[in-house]
Design a protein around this motif. Structure first.
Motif, mmCIF file in Angstrom:
data_model
loop_
_atom_site.group_PDB
_atom_site.id
_atom_site.type_symbol
_atom_site.label_atom_id
_atom_site.label_comp_id
_atom_site.label_asym_id
_atom_site.label_seq_id
_atom_site.Cartn_x
_atom_site.Cartn_y
_atom_site.Cartn_z
ATOM 1 N N GLN A 142 -8.273 2.215 6.616
ATOM 2 C CA GLN A 142 -7.839 3.588 6.387
ATOM 3 C C GLN A 142 -6.770 3.655 5.301
ATOM 4 O OE1 GLN A 142 -6.597 5.078 10.217
ATOM 5 N NE2 GLN A 142 -8.661 4.996 11.092
ATOM 6 N N VAL A 143 -5.858 2.686 5.319
ATOM 7 C CA VAL A 143 -4.807 2.636 4.308
ATOM 8 C C VAL A 143 -5.417 2.434 2.913
ATOM 9 C CG1 VAL A 143 -2.856 1.271 3.462
ATOM 10 C CG2 VAL A 143 -3.008 1.873 5.890
ATOM 11 N N GLU A 144 -6.414 1.548 2.819
ATOM 12 C CA GLU A 144 -7.053 1.309 1.516
ATOM 13 C C GLU A 144 -7.742 2.572 1.014
ATOM 14 O OE1 GLU A 144 -10.023 -1.877 -0.731
ATOM 15 O OE2 GLU A 144 -9.719 -2.009 1.443
ATOM 16 N N GLU A 145 -8.415 3.280 1.904
ATOM 17 C CA GLU A 145 -9.041 4.540 1.508
ATOM 18 C C GLU A 145 -7.995 5.531 1.013
ATOM 19 O OE1 GLU A 145 -11.203 5.860 4.909
ATOM 20 O OE2 GLU A 145 -12.818 4.375 4.676
ATOM 21 N N HIS A 146 -6.830 5.530 1.654
ATOM 22 C CA HIS A 146 -5.739 6.403 1.232
ATOM 23 C C HIS A 146 -5.263 6.027 -0.172
ATOM 24 C CE1 HIS A 146 -1.803 8.575 2.676
ATOM 25 N NE2 HIS A 146 -2.330 9.126 1.609
ATOM 26 N N VAL A 147 -5.081 4.746 -0.422
ATOM 27 C CA VAL A 147 -4.670 4.285 -1.755
ATOM 28 C C VAL A 147 -5.681 4.717 -2.810
ATOM 29 C CG1 VAL A 147 -4.347 2.228 -3.192
ATOM 30 C CG2 VAL A 147 -3.319 2.329 -0.911
ATOM 31 N N ASN A 148 -6.963 4.577 -2.486
ATOM 32 C CA ASN A 148 -8.011 4.879 -3.466
ATOM 33 C C ASN A 148 -8.083 6.359 -3.818
ATOM 34 O OD1 ASN A 148 -8.760 2.196 -3.635
ATOM 35 N ND2 ASN A 148 -10.346 2.359 -2.068
ATOM 36 N N GLN A 149 -7.503 7.210 -2.998
ATOM 37 C CA GLN A 149 -7.512 8.642 -3.296
ATOM 38 C C GLN A 149 -6.652 8.990 -4.509
ATOM 39 O OE1 GLN A 149 -6.405 10.915 0.158
ATOM 40 N NE2 GLN A 149 -8.158 10.209 1.376
ATOM 41 N N TYR A 150 -5.759 8.069 -4.897
ATOM 42 C CA TYR A 150 -4.790 8.381 -5.942
ATOM 43 C C TYR A 150 -5.065 7.663 -7.267
ATOM 44 C CZ TYR A 150 -2.221 10.618 -2.194
ATOM 45 O OH TYR A 150 -1.871 11.449 -1.151
ATOM 46 N N GLY A 151 -6.238 7.072 -7.399
ATOM 47 C CA GLY A 151 -6.587 6.458 -8.677
ATOM 48 C C GLY A 151 -5.764 5.241 -9.034
ATOM 49 N N VAL A 152 -5.240 4.539 -8.033
ATOM 50 C CA VAL A 152 -4.483 3.314 -8.296
ATOM 51 C C VAL A 152 -5.426 2.233 -8.822
ATOM 52 C CG1 VAL A 152 -3.075 1.501 -7.233
ATOM 53 C CG2 VAL A 152 -2.821 3.885 -6.490
ATOM 54 N N ASP A 153 -5.003 1.519 -9.851
ATOM 55 C CA ASP A 153 -5.794 0.412 -10.405
ATOM 56 C C ASP A 153 -5.571 -0.816 -9.510
ATOM 57 O OD1 ASP A 153 -7.075 -1.544 -11.830
ATOM 58 O OD2 ASP A 153 -6.035 -1.186 -13.722
ATOM 59 N N VAL A 154 -6.496 -1.022 -8.558
ATOM 60 C CA VAL A 154 -6.368 -2.121 -7.601
ATOM 61 C C VAL A 154 -7.142 -3.329 -8.116
ATOM 62 C CG1 VAL A 154 -6.686 -2.860 -5.221
ATOM 63 C CG2 VAL A 154 -6.174 -0.457 -5.710
ATOM 64 N N MET A 155 -6.428 -4.383 -8.451
ATOM 65 C CA MET A 155 -7.033 -5.606 -8.974
ATOM 66 C C MET A 155 -7.129 -6.613 -7.830
ATOM 67 S SD MET A 155 -4.847 -5.525 -12.514
ATOM 68 C CE MET A 155 -3.575 -4.482 -11.792
ATOM 69 N N LYS A 156 -8.289 -6.649 -7.171
ATOM 70 C CA LYS A 156 -8.467 -7.485 -5.981
ATOM 71 C C LYS A 156 -8.777 -8.935 -6.341
ATOM 72 C CE LYS A 156 -10.102 -4.079 -2.626
ATOM 73 N NZ LYS A 156 -11.211 -3.749 -1.705
ATOM 74 N N GLY A 157 -8.518 -9.803 -5.389
ATOM 75 C CA GLY A 157 -8.827 -11.213 -5.571
ATOM 76 C C GLY A 157 -7.962 -11.875 -6.621
ATOM 77 N N GLN A 158 -6.799 -11.279 -6.901
ATOM 78 C CA GLN A 158 -5.913 -11.810 -7.931
ATOM 79 C C GLN A 158 -4.581 -12.205 -7.329
ATOM 80 O OE1 GLN A 158 -7.267 -12.296 -10.885
ATOM 81 N NE2 GLN A 158 -9.121 -11.283 -10.087
ATOM 82 N N ALA A 204 0.820 -1.210 0.000
ATOM 83 C CA ALA A 204 0.000 0.000 0.000
ATOM 84 C C ALA A 204 0.853 1.258 0.000
ATOM 85 C CB ALA A 204 -0.930 -0.007 1.213
ATOM 86 N N SER A 205 1.902 1.285 0.833
ATOM 87 C CA SER A 205 2.751 2.475 0.853
ATOM 88 C C SER A 205 3.507 2.617 -0.466
ATOM 89 C CB SER A 205 3.722 2.434 2.034
ATOM 90 O OG SER A 205 4.626 1.371 1.924
ATOM 91 N N SER A 206 3.892 1.493 -1.074
ATOM 92 C CA SER A 206 4.527 1.547 -2.397
ATOM 93 C C SER A 206 3.598 2.207 -3.408
ATOM 94 C CB SER A 206 4.877 0.139 -2.880
ATOM 95 O OG SER A 206 5.854 -0.471 -2.083
ATOM 96 N N ALA A 207 2.341 1.783 -3.409
ATOM 97 C CA ALA A 207 1.378 2.315 -4.374
ATOM 98 C C ALA A 207 1.134 3.799 -4.149
ATOM 99 C CB ALA A 207 0.071 1.539 -4.269
ATOM 100 N N ILE A 208 1.008 4.203 -2.893
ATOM 101 C CA ILE A 208 0.767 5.623 -2.598
ATOM 102 C C ILE A 208 1.951 6.475 -3.044
ATOM 103 C CG2 ILE A 208 0.552 7.291 -0.705
ATOM 104 C CD1 ILE A 208 -1.137 5.120 0.765
ATOM 105 N N TYR A 209 3.162 6.048 -2.695
ATOM 106 C CA TYR A 209 4.342 6.834 -3.069
ATOM 107 C C TYR A 209 4.525 6.882 -4.581
ATOM 108 C CZ TYR A 209 6.487 8.288 1.303
ATOM 109 O OH TYR A 209 6.757 8.952 2.478
ATOM 110 N N ALA A 210 4.240 5.788 -5.261
ATOM 111 C CA ALA A 210 4.369 5.771 -6.718
ATOM 112 C C ALA A 210 3.318 6.662 -7.370
ATOM 113 C CB ALA A 210 4.254 4.339 -7.235
#
Length: 511
Positions: A268-284, A221-227
């Motif tokens: 809370q971390v997931e909500e933070h990630v979602n603020q940045y438009g990350v393409d999250v492919m769940k269940g994969q 999650a922190s990788s995705a946010i920083y990227a």
């Protein structure tokens, strides 16, 4: 029953209801029914949009949440949805009233396409922090598809059912009266179990990423946010968002946050990630990675994703003891989460395997429920912090056994005994117990990488100070690496390091 602060928060949610609701209630003269009546009456008195009506249901006490004009929703609660399940109750109110659940459109279509009757029943304990995810997921499925229904069953109120069905772990889900699954399951995993995985075609039109993160724990999650904050195209391949932290109840060492529970933190971390438009492919789940002209990641469903850089943040899982009976009795007396499954072992004798912090914390938690606890430690002394050992030794119903090598776990349909060998005398001893909690540390989720990147003898990914692996463009972070310490805050920091390392790598290529 509800305190003033809870009522104030609940009132805010009740104001968001989009339709009139009915609590269809099955009651009798029992004390449990009186508790349910008091709870529902308090809620109904807080808004004019909720009424109560009698209805004969399979269990008493229980209730359905239905739209007044639309009939049965398929969402029911047997017992009191308090504790961790209070959030499940609130979300059910909103979603049954018409508020759309926050899940991907592709997943909604997959749920709505299910064309056969599915009735789910989930046994929970109100202290279980894993249970709400399953309850909420199945409620969403019921709201979206009239072929699906779901009942949450509070194990403490329905102890006879728990015993009769030999439920030894929560959550345990039954589908059409047959055991379906146990333990934490995401909505993606639940849907996949009943309708199959998303096809590879669902991923065919994805353009190459600048950074593709594999893993959804603190490091991923922190990788995705920083990227993503660098303005580059970022994706995440996530089997379960939250990772191992979802199994952690009290967290007191995230700097600036004196106390938080694992599921709350990762929400809370997931909500933070979602603020940045990350393409999250769940269940994969990724099953292969290789460096070609670009980096190519193959998913378990056969899909191929391309990216300029990748960050491996697959985390770790509880280490197994690999003795006879461990696999056979998983969720039938063998458990890994004392917070979730502890109430099921009330007044029973149990073993905790592991004398580190996790094991001793588990024993302390279980001591208030279990009749007696045996702690087995392989080494000559416990490894836990002294402050924990001091608490442990003050407990009257705990026995510590050191130099103990577990030999086997036995039973018929569930755990009945554990045999260990005294490493000093080679004598065998058998403990008659009904539960075994295994907490002997973690092992990295890197088996799929053994032919891809350089690993240590323990299976950890070797990284440099930039988070880079031995393969150009592939980075790694968190508990799957050779980091000296496995801590949430360290994983988050290493995720940031790997993302910055990947960004610098991309910049160098442009130059």
């Amino acid at each position: 029953m509800l305190d003033n602060e809870t009522k104030t928060q609940l009132k805010q949610y009740l104001d968001l209801l989009e339709a009139e609701l009915v609590f269809s209630v099955s009651l009798d003269d029992s004390e449990d029914s009186k508790k349910v009546t008091e709870f529902l009456t308090e809620v109904a008195e807080m808004t004019s949009r909720v009424t109560i009506e009698p209805l004969k249901l399979k269990r008493t006490p229980s209730f359905e949440i239905n739209q007044k004009e639309a009939g049965a929703s398929g969402v029911a609660f047997a017992g009191l949805p308090m504790g961790h399940e209070f959030t499940s109750f609130i979300l059910a109110l909103l979603q049954v009233s018409g508020r759309a659940p926050k899940i991907d459109d592709a997943l909604i279509k997959q749920i709505q396409a299910i064309d056969r009757p599915l009735h789910f029943e989930t046994y929970v304990s109100l202290t279980c922090h894993n249970c709400p995810d399953v309850v909420q997921a199945l409620n969403i499925m019921a709201v979206l598809n009239p072929n699906i229904s779901h009942t949450m069953i509070e194990g403490g109120m329905y102890q006879a059912e728990v015993d009769a069905k030999k439920v030894m772990a929560v959550p345990t889900v039954f589908l059409n009266d047959e055991e379906f699954g146990s333990g934490r399951m995401t909505i993606e995993e639940l849907v996949e179990k009943v309708s199959g995985p998303l096809s590879a075609n669902e991923f065919a039109d994805k353009d190459p990423f600048d950074v593709l993160v594999i893993g959804g724990g603190p490091a991923g999650a922190s990788s995705a946010i920083y990227a993503a904050r660098k303005g580059i195209k970022t994706g995440m391949v996530v089997e379960t968002f939250g990772g191992q932290v979802l199994e952690t109840l009290g967290i007191e060492n995230v700097i600036g946050t004196p106390y938080i529970e694992g599921p709350q933190l990762m929400c809370q971390v997931e909500e933070h990630v979602n603020q940045y438009g990350v393409d999250v492919m769940k269940g994969q789940r990724a099953r292969a990675i290789q460096k070609k002209e670009m980096i190519e990641v193959e998913l378990a469903n056969g899909a191929q994703l391309k990216t300029k850089t990748a960050i491996l943040a697959t985390g770790a899982r509880w280490r197994a003891i690999n003795v006879p009976g461990e696999k056979e009795f998983k969720n039938k007396g063998i458990a890994y989460c004392p917070h979730c499954d502890g109430p099921l072992f009330k007044d029973k004798e149990v073993v905790v395997i592991g004398g580190g912090n996790s094991g001793i914390e588990a024993a302390i938690d279980l001591a208030g429920l279990a009749k007696h606890i045996y702690i087995l430690e392989f080494l000559p002394e416990l490894k836990a912090d002294q402050v924990l050992q001091k608490k442990l030794h003050a407990l009257p119903n705990v026995t510590v056994i050191t130099n103990a090598a577990t030999k086997e776990i036995t039973g018929s349909t569930q755990v009945e005994a554990l045999t260990y060998v005294d490493r000093l005398t080679n004598e065998e001893h058998t403990l008659v117990v009904e539960g075994v909690f295994i907490l002997i540390g973690l092992m990295p989720n890197t088996e799929w990488l053994k032919d891809s990147v350089e690993l240590t003898s323990r299976g950890e990914i070797l990284v440099d100070k930039h988070g880079a692996t031995n393969i150009e463009g592939i980075f790694a972070a968190g508990d799957c690496t050779d980091s000296a310490y496995k801590q949430i805050i360290i994983s988050m920091g290493s995720g940031a390091t790997a993302a910055l390392g990947a960004f610098d790598y991309l910049i160098r290529r442009i130059e």
